[in-house]
Design an enzyme around this catalytic site. Structure first.
Site, PDB file in Angstrom:
ATOM      1  N   HIS A 130      -1.858  45.944  26.264  1.00 37.73           N
ATOM      2  CA  HIS A 130      -3.015  45.437  26.710  1.00 37.73           C
ATOM      3  C   HIS A 130      -2.810  44.946  28.282  1.00 37.73           C
ATOM      4  O   HIS A 130      -3.529  43.889  28.652  1.00 37.73           O
ATOM      5  CB  HIS A 130      -3.202  44.004  25.925  1.00 37.73           C
ATOM      6  CG  HIS A 130      -3.187  44.390  24.367  1.00 37.73           C
ATOM      7  ND1 HIS A 130      -4.638  44.908  23.802  1.00 37.73           N
ATOM      8  CD2 HIS A 130      -2.609  44.008  23.355  1.00 37.73           C
ATOM      9  CE1 HIS A 130      -4.421  45.077  22.611  1.00 37.73           C
ATOM     10  NE2 HIS A 130      -3.017  44.549  22.227  1.00 37.73           N
ATOM     11  N   SER A 152      -2.693  49.085  19.102  1.00 34.38           N
ATOM     12  CA  SER A 152      -3.477  47.914  18.709  1.00 34.38           C
ATOM     13  C   SER A 152      -4.813  48.167  19.368  1.00 34.38           C
ATOM     14  O   SER A 152      -4.924  48.532  20.717  1.00 34.38           O
ATOM     15  CB  SER A 152      -2.734  46.824  19.691  1.00 34.38           C
ATOM     16  OG  SER A 152      -3.507  45.627  19.616  1.00 34.38           O
ATOM     17  N   HIS A 197     -10.683  48.344  24.370  1.00 36.80           N
ATOM     18  CA  HIS A 197      -9.424  49.271  24.692  1.00 36.80           C
ATOM     19  C   HIS A 197      -8.433  49.427  23.508  1.00 36.80           C
ATOM     20  O   HIS A 197      -8.634  48.895  22.697  1.00 36.80           O
ATOM     21  CB  HIS A 197      -8.947  48.863  26.044  1.00 36.80           C
ATOM     22  CG  HIS A 197      -8.352  47.780  26.020  1.00 36.80           C
ATOM     23  ND1 HIS A 197      -8.685  46.478  26.237  1.00 36.80           N
ATOM     24  CD2 HIS A 197      -6.976  47.150  25.632  1.00 36.80           C
ATOM     25  CE1 HIS A 197      -7.664  45.415  25.954  1.00 36.80           C
ATOM     26  NE2 HIS A 197      -6.580  46.005  25.744  1.00 36.80           N
TER      27      HIS A 197
END
Length: 621
Positions: free
Chosen positions: A68, A136, A155
């Site tokens: 992330h 994820s 994303h």
């Protein structure tokens, strides 16, 4: 591109040129389930099929980053499919700096004996598959009454462990090989994914996503640090692979061994990539299970020929390692530790033997024969007049577990009485450290009152008398605060339940009684026993006869194993997005990557006599 933390531009921090090996290792493709429908996700991680249907197709291309971190964008999502099992994606990774960073820190022994035969792309696939095996999905946090739309997905991040069920990815050189290990993926979704991925890849061309090596190193290090407290990481990865239906994957090893496992012969190559499935069973027994639906899975390749016999000088460890490298036949398996497997086999055989051969009928002697055949009293025998085990008057000793259960029940009753009456109630004398002393100990000796020379005391001193409460404060430290009431009743109750189960198992497997004694100790036939001779005649009128007291022998210790308490799983918290704190939109997304954190500090608890009793008793068992 975002600015560097020190104020300079990120373009200035990018290395001059990546190496030729890094360019040769790109591009690679990644695929897997971003979420599975109805598999146990909770809270804001739940992603329903209705929400996915409203969110597809996304309003903008979805980037692929690491953990992330928006500054570590390494690729893009090529295709998304709403499969019957869940939301599936296929993406491309083209970041030569990532290949250089991972290859620069990998030890030469990591790739084992196959290192000379591996291509640069295969080396990178091994590294990234075992360092970032999960995915994820970052989605926008919806309001209570808001409906999902094309802007729901933000994303996709590559990470160590995802918080959603079944979020394990596969990396490979082509989209087809990347999707092949997922057995649960429907043919319709597979065909649509491959077609859309090829079209999107053609539209992108040779686009690459360069990232500064310093940003990559910092993000990869933070990934390792934030997941170093994850308990049984590879067991979780293996479970997620089974949940996603992955079979026959090449590069994800999930092994505790440092180098990659090597086989007896070189792996077979098909289409420029390794197809031999590496699997090893350490200290376990592999049991094949029937496949659901009655259809057996066909192996992808015929089994490899057996390796040549090892030389006589080869050690047993090398022979075991060579035997474990054989490919297993196709099918579903369950790995059982060898010790537990042997215990199951022994218990099954014992139960079958007891069922086939019931215990013999009890053996009874006539009264006259029993009186004649009874041997003289022997030390250690129970029963009336020291009878032998087969004597009608023999009393079998109670099991040791029943005595322990009685002691536990007494401890539970004492704890309940303390809680009911309180610290000042009737029948409670207070903790041991607050009771008056009963005797004086040698190592706590001080001069008697009136003899120490430090002052006169009119009170008399008697040996064995405890020190009164009005002693000066320097003699004894102030009493500690009263400990809280006992909280171990639940633990004692669970221990009692486990002991009762063991008693029932012992009674079922080893019944006590005359039948058991007759089977274990048959009577000695044709052995007449003479009456016991006395050296001197007993004196009459000298008082009552002294009957010798025989101490009962202790019951044999029971060697049953107590089931171990499963360790509680490690607490998993949501990972915050790596990037500058002023970046907008970070707090408004739901990132499904896991991060292990330290458990909260526990205050020291007071010493509980019940817990000490349970611990001491369990340790002796």
């Amino acid at each position: 591109m975002a600015d560097a933390p020190d104020g300079g531009s990120a373009d200035a921090r990018v290395d001059a040129e990546p190496s030729a090996l890094a360019r040769a290792s790109m591009p690679v493709y990644v695929g897997g389930y971003l979420a599975l429908y109805g598999m146990g996700d909770e809270g804001e991680l739940v992603l329903t099929r209705e929400q996915v249907a409203r969110a597809l197709p996304p309003a903008a291309p979805l980037p692929i980053n690491i953990d992330h971190a928006s500054a570590c964008e390494v690729g893009a999502v090529l295709a998304l499919a709403d499969d019957d099992a869940g939301l599936f994606f296929v993406g491309v990774i083209n970041c030569p700096q990532l290949a250089d960073t991972l290859a620069g820190v990998a030890h030469p022994a990591f790739f084992g004996a196959d290192a000379p035969s591996l291509t640069p792309r295969e080396r990178f696939l091994y590294l990234v598959s075992n360092y970032l095996p999960s995915v994820s999905l970052s989605s926008r946090r919806l309001a209570p009454d808001e409906e999902a739309d094309g802007t729901l997905f933000a994303h996709v991040a590559l990470c160590v462990l995802g918080r959603r069920v079944g979020t394990i990815v596969t990396y490979d050189a082509t989209p087809d090989a990347c999707v092949a290990p997922f057995r649960r993926l429907s043919p319709r979704a597979r065909a649509a994914l491959l077609a859309n991925a090829e079209a999107a890849r053609a539209a992108l061309g040779d686009r690459a996503w360069p990232v500064p090596r310093e940003a990559l190193a910092q993000t990869l290090l933070s990934t390792a640090v934030n997941n170093m407290l994850v308990r049984d990481k590879w067991d979780t990865v293996s479970r997620r692979r089974r949940e996603a239906g992955i079979a026959g994957h090449t590069y994800l090893q999930a092994s505790a061994v440092f180098p990659l496992p090597t086989g007896g012969e070189g792996p077979e190559r098909t289409g420029g990539r390794e197809r031999a499935q590496k699997s090893a069973v350490a200290g376990g027994v592999c049991i094949a299970l029937p496949v659901a639906g009655g259809r057996a899975r066909q192996p992808e390749l015929p089994p490899a020929p057996p390796p040549p016999p090892p030389p006589p000088a080869m050690s047993a460890a090398h022979q075991a390692g060579a035997a474990s490298a054989h490919p297993l036949p196709a099918g579903d398996y369950v790995y059982v530790p060898t010790a537990q497997y042997n215990q199951l086999v022994v218990s099954q055989a014992r139960g079958a033997a007891m069922t086939a051969a019931p215990p013999p009928a009890p053996y009874f002697l006539p009264a006259a024969a029993a009186a004649a055949a009874a041997p003289p009293p022997m030390p250690g025998w129970y029963g009336a007049a020291g009878a032998a085990p087969w004597h009608p008057g023999y009393g079998f000793p109670p099991p040791g577990l029943e005595s322990q259960i009685m002691a536990l029940a007494g401890a539970i009753a004492d704890g309940r009485r303390v809680q009911a009456h309180g610290a000042d109630g009737s029948g409670y004398d207070g903790p041991l450290d607050r009771r008056p002393l009963a005797k004086r100990r040698r190592y706590n000796w001080d001069h008697p009152r009136g003899r120490s020379g430090g002052g006169d005391d009119d009170e008399a001193y008697y040996p064995g008398e405890g020190a009164p409460a009005e002693l000066p404060p320097h003699h004894h430290s102030p009493p500690p605060p009263h400990p809280p009431p006992s909280h171990a009743l639940s633990k004692l109750a669970s221990a009692v339940s486990s002991l009762q189960q063991e008693v029932s198992q012992l009674r079922a497997g080893y019944p006590y009684g005359p039948a058991f004694a007759a089977a274990q100790h048959p009577p000695a036939a044709h052995l007449p026993c003479l009456p016991q001779q006395y050296t001197a005649p007993p004196r009459v009128g000298a008082g009552p006869a002294q009957v010798p007291t025989l101490a009962p022998a202790q019951a044999p210790a029971q060697a049953l194993s107590v089931p171990a308490v499963a360790a509680a799983p490690a607490t998993v918290a949501a990972a915050a997005a790596v990037g500058p704190p002023e970046e907008p939109g970070v707090a408004a997304t739901v990132d499904a990557s896991a991060m292990a954190s330290l458990p909260p500090a526990q205050p020291p608890q007071a010493c509980d006599p019940a817990e000490i009793f349970v611990a001491q008793m369990m340790r002796q068992r």
